[in-house]
Design a protein around this motif. Structure first.
Motif, PDB file in Angstrom:
ATOM      1  N   SER A 156       8.038-127.786  -8.266  1.00  0.00           N
ATOM      2  CA  SER A 156       8.020-127.593  -6.817  1.00  0.00           C
ATOM      3  C   SER A 156       6.997-126.566  -6.371  1.00  0.00           C
ATOM      4  CB  SER A 156       9.406-127.158  -6.320  1.00  0.00           C
ATOM      5  OG  SER A 156       9.790-125.940  -6.930  1.00  0.00           O
ATOM      6  N   GLY A 157       6.347-125.896  -7.328  1.00  0.00           N
ATOM      7  CA  GLY A 157       5.362-124.892  -6.947  1.00  0.00           C
ATOM      8  C   GLY A 157       4.566-124.434  -8.149  1.00  0.00           C
ATOM      9  N   LEU A 158       3.478-123.714  -7.887  1.00  0.00           N
ATOM     10  CA  LEU A 158       2.655-123.145  -8.944  1.00  0.00           C
ATOM     11  C   LEU A 158       2.004-121.872  -8.427  1.00  0.00           C
ATOM     12  CD1 LEU A 158      -0.600-123.714  -8.243  1.00  0.00           C
ATOM     13  CD2 LEU A 158       0.019-126.018  -8.917  1.00  0.00           C
ATOM     14  N   THR A 159       1.522-121.062  -9.353  1.00  0.00           N
ATOM     15  CA  THR A 159       0.812-119.832  -9.010  1.00  0.00           C
ATOM     16  C   THR A 159      -0.556-119.852  -9.664  1.00  0.00           C
ATOM     17  OG1 THR A 159       2.863-118.556  -8.851  1.00  0.00           O
ATOM     18  CG2 THR A 159       0.828-117.319  -9.134  1.00  0.00           C
ATOM     19  N   MET A 160      -1.604-119.594  -8.870  1.00  0.00           N
ATOM     20  CA  MET A 160      -2.967-119.527  -9.379  1.00  0.00           C
ATOM     21  C   MET A 160      -3.438-118.084  -9.276  1.00  0.00           C
ATOM     22  SD  MET A 160      -4.603-123.057  -7.826  1.00  0.00           S
ATOM     23  CE  MET A 160      -6.047-122.947  -8.878  1.00  0.00           C
ATOM     24  N   THR A 161      -3.888-117.544 -10.405  1.00  0.00           N
ATOM     25  CA  THR A 161      -4.273-116.135 -10.486  1.00  0.00           C
ATOM     26  C   THR A 161      -5.694-116.012 -11.000  1.00  0.00           C
ATOM     27  OG1 THR A 161      -1.973-115.553 -11.004  1.00  0.00           O
ATOM     28  CG2 THR A 161      -3.650-113.891 -11.439  1.00  0.00           C
ATOM     29  N   ARG A 162      -6.574-115.356 -10.225  1.00  0.00           N
ATOM     30  CA  ARG A 162      -7.957-115.203 -10.665  1.00  0.00           C
ATOM     31  C   ARG A 162      -8.071-114.036 -11.643  1.00  0.00           C
ATOM     32  NH1 ARG A 162     -13.041-114.417  -6.580  1.00  0.00           N
ATOM     33  NH2 ARG A 162     -12.137-112.339  -6.336  1.00  0.00           N
ATOM     34  N   ASN A 163      -8.726-114.276 -12.758  1.00  0.00           N
ATOM     35  CA  ASN A 163      -8.857-113.276 -13.801  1.00  0.00           C
ATOM     36  C   ASN A 163      -9.953-112.278 -13.455  1.00  0.00           C
ATOM     37  OD1 ASN A 163      -6.934-114.727 -15.399  1.00  0.00           O
ATOM     38  ND2 ASN A 163      -8.556-116.147 -15.959  1.00  0.00           N
ATOM     39  N   ALA A 164      -9.636-110.990 -13.639  1.00  0.00           N
ATOM     40  CA  ALA A 164     -10.602-109.908 -13.426  1.00  0.00           C
ATOM     41  C   ALA A 164     -10.413-108.903 -14.557  1.00  0.00           C
ATOM     42  CB  ALA A 164     -10.399-109.242 -12.071  1.00  0.00           C
ATOM     43  N   GLY A 165     -11.062-109.165 -15.689  1.00  0.00           N
ATOM     44  CA  GLY A 165     -10.839-108.330 -16.861  1.00  0.00           C
ATOM     45  C   GLY A 165      -9.423-108.535 -17.373  1.00  0.00           C
ATOM     46  N   ASP A 200      13.759-127.317 -14.987  1.00  0.00           N
ATOM     47  CA  ASP A 200      14.508-127.489 -16.231  1.00  0.00           C
ATOM     48  C   ASP A 200      14.384-126.286 -17.151  1.00  0.00           C
ATOM     49  OD1 ASP A 200      11.899-127.723 -17.008  1.00  0.00           O
ATOM     50  OD2 ASP A 200      12.059-129.760 -17.816  1.00  0.00           O
ATOM     51  N   GLY A 201      13.779-125.173 -16.665  1.00  0.00           N
ATOM     52  CA  GLY A 201      13.679-123.952 -17.441  1.00  0.00           C
ATOM     53  C   GLY A 201      12.434-123.827 -18.287  1.00  0.00           C
ATOM     54  N   VAL A 202      11.622-124.870 -18.351  1.00  0.00           N
ATOM     55  CA  VAL A 202      10.396-124.842 -19.136  1.00  0.00           C
ATOM     56  C   VAL A 202       9.259-124.267 -18.289  1.00  0.00           C
ATOM     57  CG1 VAL A 202       8.690-126.227 -20.372  1.00  0.00           C
ATOM     58  CG2 VAL A 202      11.122-126.781 -20.552  1.00  0.00           C
ATOM     59  N   GLN A 203       8.498-123.338 -18.874  1.00  0.00           N
ATOM     60  CA  GLN A 203       7.321-122.806 -18.204  1.00  0.00           C
ATOM     61  C   GLN A 203       6.096-123.537 -18.738  1.00  0.00           C
ATOM     62  OE1 GLN A 203       7.064-120.375 -15.892  1.00  0.00           O
ATOM     63  NE2 GLN A 203       9.139-119.584 -15.850  1.00  0.00           N
ATOM     64  N   GLN A 204       5.178-123.888 -17.841  1.00  0.00           N
ATOM     65  CA  GLN A 204       3.932-124.522 -18.250  1.00  0.00           C
ATOM     66  C   GLN A 204       2.763-123.721 -17.704  1.00  0.00           C
ATOM     67  OE1 GLN A 204       4.711-128.669 -16.832  1.00  0.00           O
ATOM     68  NE2 GLN A 204       4.549-129.226 -18.999  1.00  0.00           N
ATOM     69  N   SER A 205       1.610-123.866 -18.352  1.00  0.00           N
ATOM     70  CA  SER A 205       0.440-123.101 -17.937  1.00  0.00           C
ATOM     71  C   SER A 205      -0.816-123.938 -18.127  1.00  0.00           C
ATOM     72  CB  SER A 205       0.331-121.806 -18.752  1.00  0.00           C
ATOM     73  OG  SER A 205       0.194-122.095 -20.139  1.00  0.00           O
ATOM     74  N   GLY A 206      -1.875-123.512 -17.471  1.00  0.00           N
ATOM     75  CA  GLY A 206      -3.174-124.182 -17.569  1.00  0.00           C
ATOM     76  C   GLY A 206      -4.248-123.265 -17.035  1.00  0.00           C
ATOM     77  N   SER A 207      -5.456-123.783 -16.887  1.00  0.00           N
ATOM     78  CA  SER A 207      -6.564-122.994 -16.356  1.00  0.00           C
ATOM     79  C   SER A 207      -7.513-123.915 -15.601  1.00  0.00           C
ATOM     80  CB  SER A 207      -7.306-122.265 -17.475  1.00  0.00           C
ATOM     81  OG  SER A 207      -7.849-123.191 -18.397  1.00  0.00           O
ATOM     82  N   VAL A 208      -8.267-123.316 -14.673  1.00  0.00           N
ATOM     83  CA  VAL A 208      -9.194-124.095 -13.869  1.00  0.00           C
ATOM     84  C   VAL A 208     -10.270-123.163 -13.332  1.00  0.00           C
ATOM     85  CG1 VAL A 208      -7.893-123.794 -11.721  1.00  0.00           C
ATOM     86  CG2 VAL A 208      -9.362-125.796 -12.012  1.00  0.00           C
ATOM     87  N   THR A 209     -11.468-123.704 -13.128  1.00  0.00           N
ATOM     88  CA  THR A 209     -12.566-122.948 -12.541  1.00  0.00           C
ATOM     89  C   THR A 209     -12.909-123.540 -11.182  1.00  0.00           C
ATOM     90  OG1 THR A 209     -13.481-122.349 -14.699  1.00  0.00           O
ATOM     91  CG2 THR A 209     -14.963-122.210 -12.809  1.00  0.00           C
TER      92      THR A 209
END
Length: 543
Positions: free
Chosen positions: A271-280, A313-322
Motif C-alpha cells: 500500500s506504500g513505499l519510501t524512497m530515500t536519496r543517498n548522501a554518503g 504480510d510482514g515481509v519487507q522488500q527493498s530495491g534501488s532506482v536512479t
C-alpha cells in the motif's frame, strides 16, 4: 476665607495620608526584597527528620543564582525558589536519603552539582550543599536563498554526539528552531560539546521561473552547515558553556522531476513505499508514497534512491532506482530484505555431547540474539528469540552481534561461516545469502555478584563485566540502582569489572576507549558452576 481654610486643611490631611500610605508600601517592598521567595518548608517535628540547606551558583562565575527552582524528589516531593543570595532550605525531611534537582531558564539542569548528571543525594550527614548550574548555549542565524530571500517555515536542528549502549551515534535532536518570516531561527538550551547544524528537508515547493508556463517545480533537500549535503563535509560547531553563536546558511533549490511507475510483487499486500536519496552514509531527501494497484507517482530531485516497501504480510522488500529526468514508466524491481538463520546447539558438562537445542521459547528461556549496526548514522538493530528460525527484515550493513543467555547457559562459540562472531562483526549484503549464525551453549555457567563502593544511587548506573578476546572486549552489563549488581550467567574465565555513570557518555563498546578503564579495574576469576564476588568503585572519565 472659611471655605478656603477647609480646603487647605483637607489638602494637608490628604497629603499626610498619601505619604503614610506610600511609606508603608516602600516598607513592605523593602521587606519583600530582603526575604527569600516562598518555600515549601515543613517544620522538623521528629527526631528522625533533618534539615537541608544549600546554595545554587553559576558554574562559570561562582555568582549566586536567584529564583532557581530546587526540587526534593521522593515519597514526599516539595520545591522551593532560591532567594537573592542563591540560598534555599528544606526542613523536616524524613527520607533516609533525599534527592535534589535544580532548574533555571537559561541554564542546563543541575543534578548532582554537575549539569546532566544524576540526582544529588543528601542525608542528615549533609551540611550546606552547593549546586552548580552551567549556562546553556544558543545557536541563531538566518536561512536565505541564493538571492538573499528569506526562507520561512524551515526546521533547523542540531546533530549531536550521543552514546547509546556504549556505541557512538550522531543523532538529530528532536527540538530545533523554525525559521520565521525573516528567515531567522534560534536554538537555545544547548550544552557544551560538538554540534553539526542541519536545515531539514522542506516539503514545500517553489517554481523555478515565476510566470513561465509549465515552469518546473523546485524543492529543498536537507543541508548541513555551512551549505553541504553530506555530514562528512559539514563544519562542526564547538560550544562552550554560555556561548551565543551565529550560523547563517544559503540554500539552493533543486529541480523536481515528475516520475510514475510500478513495482513488482503482489499489489494486494503493498500500500506504500519510501524512497530515500543517498548522501554518503546518510540521506538528504525522502518521500513516502502511496501505492495503488502496484502504481505510484512522485516529484523528486535527481539522484540515487533506496526503496523500501513494507508489506501487510510482514515481509519487507527493498530495491534501488536512479532518477535524472521525467519518467512516466519507472520500473522498480524488489527483493526480500536480507535475513539470517539462527541455529542453537547445546553442550552438557556431564558429558560433552553436542545436540541441537529446541528453539521453542519454553525450552530456552532468556536466550536472545541482537544485531547492532556499527554505523554511527543509522543506529539500526535486529532481534531473534526462540520460536523463530530467522532474524528477518534486516538492512544491509555491518553489525555487532550480542548473545544473551540465562543460567545455567553460557555462549561457548558463535560463528557465521568462517566468522567468529565473538570477535568479528557480521556483514549483511543488500542481496545474497548470509551464512547461518551457529551458536553453541554450555550448561555450567558461573555467576558474579558485587557492590559499588561507596554506595551512591546518584552516581552509578551500569556495571560492565569485561573479558578480553583478541581485538574485541566481550561485555556483559548489569544495572546497579542500589549499589548492588548481579551477573547470573557467566562463562568461566577471568574478567575485569568497571562501574560507569550513564551521564558520562563513555563509548565502552569501542575497545580503544574501554582499554583506558581496564588497567586499574578490579579482576575476578569465574569458575564453572560457582559464584564469585567483587567490589568496584565508579570510574572517573578518561579524557
Amino acid at each position: 476665607m472659611e471655605v478656603f481654610a477647609k480646603k487647605s486643611l483637607f489638602g494637608r490631611a490628604g497629603s499626610a495620608l498619601l505619604l503614610s500610605f506610600l511609606s508603608g508600601l516602600l516598607t513592605v517592598f523593602a521587606v519583600c526584597q530582603e526575604q527569600p521567595p516562598e518555600t515549601a518548608v515543613v517544620p522538623a517535628n521528629s527526631k528522625n527528620s533533618y534539615n537541608i540547606s544549600g546554595t545554587v551558583v553559576n558554574a562559570l562565575t561562582g555568582e549566586p543564582i536567584r529564583r532557581a527552582m530546587v526540587e526534593v524528589t521522593g515519597a514526599a516531593p516539595r520545591m522551593a525558589l532560591t532567594d537573592f543570595s542563591g540560598h534555599f532550605q528544606f526542613e523536616g525531611i524524613s527520607e533516609e536519603r533525599a534527592y535534589l534537582m535544580v532548574s533555571k531558564p537559561g541554564f542546563l539542569p543541575g543534578q548532582g552539582g554537575v549539569a546532566d548528571a544524576g540526582l544529588i543525594g543528601v542525608s542528615r550527614e549533609s551540611s550546606n550543599v552547593t549546586i552548580k548550574l552551567s549556562p546553556a548555549n544558543v545557536i541563531f542565524g538566518r536561512i536565505t536563498t541564493v538571492d538573499q530571500q528569506p526562507l520561512e517555515g524551515f526546521m533547523v536542528s542540531t546533530v549531536a554526539r550521543q552514546v547509546v549502549e556504549g556505541r557512538l551515534t550522531w543523532m538529530r535532536n528532536a527540538g530545533g528552531g523554525m525559521t520565521d518570516e525573516a528567515g531567522t531561527f534560534r536554538i537555545s538550551g544547548l550544552p557544551s560539546g560538538t554540534f553539526y547544524l542541519v536545515v531539514n528537508q522542506n516539503q514545500a515547493t517553489t517554481l523555478g521561473q515565476t510566470g513561465v508556463p509549465n515552469a518546473r517545480e523546485q524543492g529543498y533537500a536537507a543541508t548541513y552547515y555551512p551549505g553541504v549535503a553530506q555530514f562528512a563535509a559539514a563544519t562542526p560547531i564547538e560550544l562552550a558553556y554560555g556561548r551565543e553563536l551565529e550560523a547563517n546558511m544559503v540554500l539552493s533549490a533543486e529541480p523536481l522531476y515528475q516520475v510514475a511507475g510500478s513495482i513488482g510483487g503482489d499489489p494486494n499486500v503493498i500500500s506504500g513505499l519510501t524512497m530515500t536519496r543517498n548522501a554518503g552514509e546518510e540521506s538528504d531527501y525522502f518521500a513516502s508514497l502511496p501505492v495503488s494497484g502496484g502504481r505510484f507517482e512522485a516529484k523528486l530531485p535527481a539522484g540515487s534512491y533506496s526503496v523500501e516497501v513494507p508489506r501487510s504480510d510482514g515481509v519487507q522488500q527493498s530495491g534501488s532506482v536512479t532518477i535524472n529526468s521525467d519518467n512516466s514508466d519507472l520500473q522498480i524491481s524488489l527483493v526480500n530484505a536480507p535475513a539470517v538463520e539462527v541455529h542453537l546447539q547445546t553442550e552438557h558438562s556431564g558429558g560433552a555431547v553436542l545436540q541441537p537445542a529446541s528453539t521453542s521459547s519454553s525450552a530456552m528461556p532468556g536466550v536472545t540474539v541482537q544485531l547492532f549496526s556499527t554505523s554511527p548514522f543509522r543506529p539500526w538493530s535486529g532481534f531473534w528469540s526462540p520460536g523463530y528460525d530467522q532474524i528477518r527484515n534486516l538492512r544491509a550493513g555491518t553489525f555487532r552481534v550480542r548473545i544473551n543467555t540465562a543460567a545455567p547457559w553460557w555462549v561457548k562459540s558463535a560463528r557465521s561461516g568462517s566468522l567468529d562472531l565473538l570477535t568479528d562483526d557480521l556483514t549483511v549484503p543488500a542481496s545474497g545469502a548470509v551464512s547461518p549464525i551457529e551458536i553453541t551453549l554450555r550448561d555450567d555457567a558461573g555467576s558474579v555478584r558485587g557492590t559499588v563502593s561507596p554506595v551512591d544511587r546518584s552516581q552509578v548506573a551500569i556495571v560492565l563485566l569485561v573479558q578480553a578476546r583478541g581485538e574485541r572486549n566481550l561485555i556483559q552489563m548489569s544495572g546497579s540502582p542500589d549499589g548492588n549488581f548481579n551477573f547470573p550467567s557467566v562463562a568461566p574465565g577471568d574478567y575485569a569489572v568497571v562501574a560507569l555513570r550513564t551521564s558520562d557518555q563513555i563509548e565502552y563498546e569501542n575497545p580503544e576507549v574501554l582499554d583506558a578503564y581496564l588497567s586499574n579495574a578490579p579482576h575476578v576469576s569465574v569458575q564453572a558452576n560457582a559464584a564469585a564476588s567483587v567490589t568496584v568503585s565508579v570510574s572517573e572519565v578518561k579524557r
